[in-house]
Design a protein around this motif. Structure first.
Motif, short mmCIF file in Angstrom:
data_model
loop_
_atom_site.label_atom_id
_atom_site.label_comp_id
_atom_site.label_asym_id
_atom_site.label_seq_id
_atom_site.Cartn_x
_atom_site.Cartn_y
_atom_site.Cartn_z
N LYS A 33 0.81 -1.22 0.00
CA LYS A 33 0.00 0.00 0.00
C LYS A 33 0.84 1.27 0.00
N ASP A 34 2.12 1.17 0.40
CA ASP A 34 2.99 2.35 0.39
C ASP A 34 3.27 2.85 -1.03
N PHE A 35 3.02 2.02 -2.04
CA PHE A 35 3.37 2.38 -3.41
C PHE A 35 2.16 2.59 -4.31
N VAL A 36 0.98 2.48 -3.73
CA VAL A 36 -0.23 2.79 -4.48
C VAL A 36 -0.27 4.31 -4.72
N PRO A 37 -0.71 4.76 -5.90
CA PRO A 37 -0.80 6.21 -6.13
C PRO A 37 -1.58 6.90 -5.01
N PRO A 38 -1.13 8.09 -4.63
CA PRO A 38 -0.32 9.03 -5.43
C PRO A 38 1.19 8.83 -5.41
N TYR A 39 1.71 7.76 -4.77
CA TYR A 39 3.14 7.52 -4.84
C TYR A 39 3.56 7.35 -6.30
N LYS A 40 4.71 7.94 -6.64
CA LYS A 40 5.19 7.79 -8.02
C LYS A 40 6.71 7.78 -8.06
N GLU A 41 7.23 7.27 -9.14
CA GLU A 41 8.66 7.21 -9.37
C GLU A 41 9.17 8.59 -9.80
N PRO A 42 10.49 8.78 -9.83
CA PRO A 42 11.03 10.08 -10.24
C PRO A 42 10.56 10.55 -11.61
N ASN A 43 10.24 9.62 -12.51
CA ASN A 43 9.80 10.04 -13.85
C ASN A 43 8.29 10.27 -13.91
N GLY A 44 7.61 10.17 -12.75
CA GLY A 44 6.18 10.45 -12.70
C GLY A 44 5.29 9.24 -12.89
N GLU A 45 5.87 8.07 -13.15
CA GLU A 45 5.07 6.87 -13.36
C GLU A 45 4.87 6.10 -12.05
N ASP A 46 3.97 5.13 -12.10
CA ASP A 46 3.75 4.28 -10.94
C ASP A 46 4.99 3.44 -10.66
N CYS A 47 5.16 3.06 -9.39
CA CYS A 47 6.30 2.25 -8.99
C CYS A 47 5.91 0.77 -9.01
N TYR A 48 6.41 0.07 -10.00
CA TYR A 48 6.22 -1.38 -10.09
C TYR A 48 7.59 -2.03 -9.93
N TRP A 49 7.77 -2.70 -8.82
CA TRP A 49 9.05 -3.31 -8.50
C TRP A 49 9.18 -4.64 -9.24
N SER A 50 10.29 -4.83 -9.88
CA SER A 50 10.49 -6.00 -10.72
C SER A 50 10.31 -7.30 -9.94
N ARG A 51 11.09 -7.51 -8.91
CA ARG A 51 11.02 -8.80 -8.21
C ARG A 51 9.68 -9.01 -7.53
N GLY A 52 9.05 -7.93 -7.06
CA GLY A 52 7.73 -8.07 -6.47
C GLY A 52 6.74 -8.64 -7.47
N ASN A 53 6.75 -8.11 -8.69
CA ASN A 53 5.88 -8.67 -9.73
C ASN A 53 6.32 -10.09 -10.10
N GLY A 54 7.61 -10.33 -10.00
CA GLY A 54 8.11 -11.68 -10.24
C GLY A 54 7.58 -12.69 -9.24
N TRP A 55 7.43 -12.25 -7.99
CA TRP A 55 6.85 -13.15 -6.98
C TRP A 55 5.41 -13.51 -7.33
N VAL A 56 4.66 -12.55 -7.84
CA VAL A 56 3.28 -12.85 -8.23
C VAL A 56 3.26 -13.83 -9.40
N VAL A 57 4.18 -13.63 -10.34
CA VAL A 57 4.29 -14.57 -11.46
C VAL A 57 4.53 -15.99 -10.93
N ALA A 58 5.51 -16.11 -10.05
CA ALA A 58 5.84 -17.44 -9.51
C ALA A 58 4.67 -18.04 -8.75
N ALA A 59 3.98 -17.21 -7.97
CA ALA A 59 2.83 -17.71 -7.21
C ALA A 59 1.77 -18.27 -8.13
N LEU A 60 1.43 -17.52 -9.16
CA LEU A 60 0.37 -17.96 -10.07
C LEU A 60 0.79 -19.21 -10.85
#
Length: 382
Positions: A212-239
């Motif tokens: 929840k700390d990274f749900v908007p309005p949190y954003k990366e320096p370039n203004g986009e949402d923060c999607y962490w690579s390995r975090g999304n990788g964990w969801v891939v592995a789980a599914l």
């Protein structure tokens, strides 16, 4: 709030898919052989087993931790995958010794609610299936039964937890032929996906916020949402691991499958040209560069999908070939050590620097991700 618009995202996705198809001819004829993949997997695993001959030895980084925590459990996920394609008894004995050293239980006992503690249960249950000794199942079953009796479904407040715990529920449901485990894990998954922090899955970008700390309005320096690579990788592995276990008739399987395919699309659109993925998927300038653990998990998910006939090989095979080639040629040391591995954390800035020679605070989980990817890629090449 700055967000990637639908039209822009799908334009990027279309271009990415088109680029993959245009490279079809060159990657279809990849020179990588199954034997070469297996050689690399044996080398990287041998490095680790030789470094950690005592499976019960606590891990020391900034403090002492027992070796049955999530980091080591992920390694053993990879080792069990390697054992499937390379049935070396030393792998099996190494895993059994690890379970025995920890009395087949969890770091914080049978009433822990922490998914990081429960990850070891995936391996305990795998080993129970190979040799059904009651002690291998007893503690993890007691723990998950305790979770279900509590009625509390909001334990998975960060997306890593889905990979650590969800396959345990799925495996128990199959092994015991009891749908309660399927139903309860779906409630917990749904909380993470749609309730926690307003929902940690973003269907617009087809990616997941880490917590929840990274749900908007949190954003990366370039203004986009923060999607962490390995975090999304964990969801891939789980599914992947859950879909590999669940019966075809399980009532929520269709949703998991749809989530998996959507996530694969979201990930494919942001692969680097060199085959790796950045730690920040939508801001390549924020600690950008090669990173092995997220790359390995994405390659694992894509190779599995192709092998199962779920993903279109003409679209995803080039991405898998590039990812594997990049990791082997750029990250694997002659000793078997893996470079470009981000240390533990929850966002792009954590576990830095990520360099060829930098040693992460834990070496085990990254190798586990790599072994999962390589074992599935081996099957693809076969």
């Amino acid at each position: 709030m700055i967000r990637i618009k639908n039209k822009i995202f799908f334009l990027v996705l279309t271009l990415a898919l088109g680029a993959c198809v245009s490279q079809r001819a060159s990657y279809k004829a990849t020179k990588t052989t199954p034997e070469q993949v297996l050689t690399v997997l044996r080398s990287t695993n041998a490095y680790f087993m030789q470094k950690w001959p005592d499976t019960g030895k606590p891990i020391y980084t900034n403090r002492w931790r027992p070796s049955n925590i999530w980091t080591r459990a992920v390694y053993y996920e990879g080792l069990m995958a390697l054992y499937q394609i390379d049935p070396d008894k030393r792998y099996y004995d190494y895993a059994v010794d690890w379970g025995t050293q920890h009395k087949w239980s969890m770091r914080n006992g049978v009433e822990t609610r922490n998914a990081d503690d429960q990850a070891c249960g995936q391996i305990y249950l795998d080993l129970y299936e190979m040799d059904p000794q009651p002690e291998r199942m007893a503690a993890i079953k007691q723990n998950i039964d305790y979770i279900i009796r509590s009625g509390k479904v909001d334990d998975w407040t960060w997306i890593d937890a889905i990979q650590m715990a969800m396959p345990v529920f799925a495996k128990l449901g199959v092994m015991l032929n009891d749908e309660r485990y399927f139903d309860y894990m779906y409630k917990m998954y749904t909380h993470t996906k749609a309730v926690e922090g307003g929902g940690l899955y973003n269907p617009e970008d087809k990616l997941w916020w880490r917590d929840k700390d990274f749900v908007p309005p949190y954003k990366e320096p370039n203004g986009e949402d923060c999607y962490w690579s390995r975090g999304n990788g964990w969801v891939v592995a789980a599914l992947v691991r859950v879909l590999d276990i669940l019966p075809e008739t399980e009532k929520h399987r269709t949703e998991y499958l749809e989530d998996y395919k959507n996530l694969m699309e979201g990930v494919l659109a942001v692969q680097r040209s060199d085959g790796f993925w950045n730690v920040s998927l939508h801001d390549p300038g924020h600690f950008g560069g090669r990173e092995t653990s997220g790359t390995a998990l994405f390659a694992y998910g894509m190779a599995w999908g192709i092998n199962k006939g779920i993903l279109d090989a003409t679209i995803y095979r080039p991405a898998v070939d590039k990812a594997w080639s990049a990791m082997v040629n750029e990250a694997v040391h002659p000793s078997g050590f893996l470079g470009y591995m981000q240390g533990t954390g929850k966002e792009p800035k954590d576990g830095q620097p990520v360099r060829f020679a930098s040693v992460p605070d834990f070496e085990d989980y990254g190798l586990g991700c790599f072994l999962l990817a390589g074992s599935e890629y081996y099957k693809l090449l076969k």
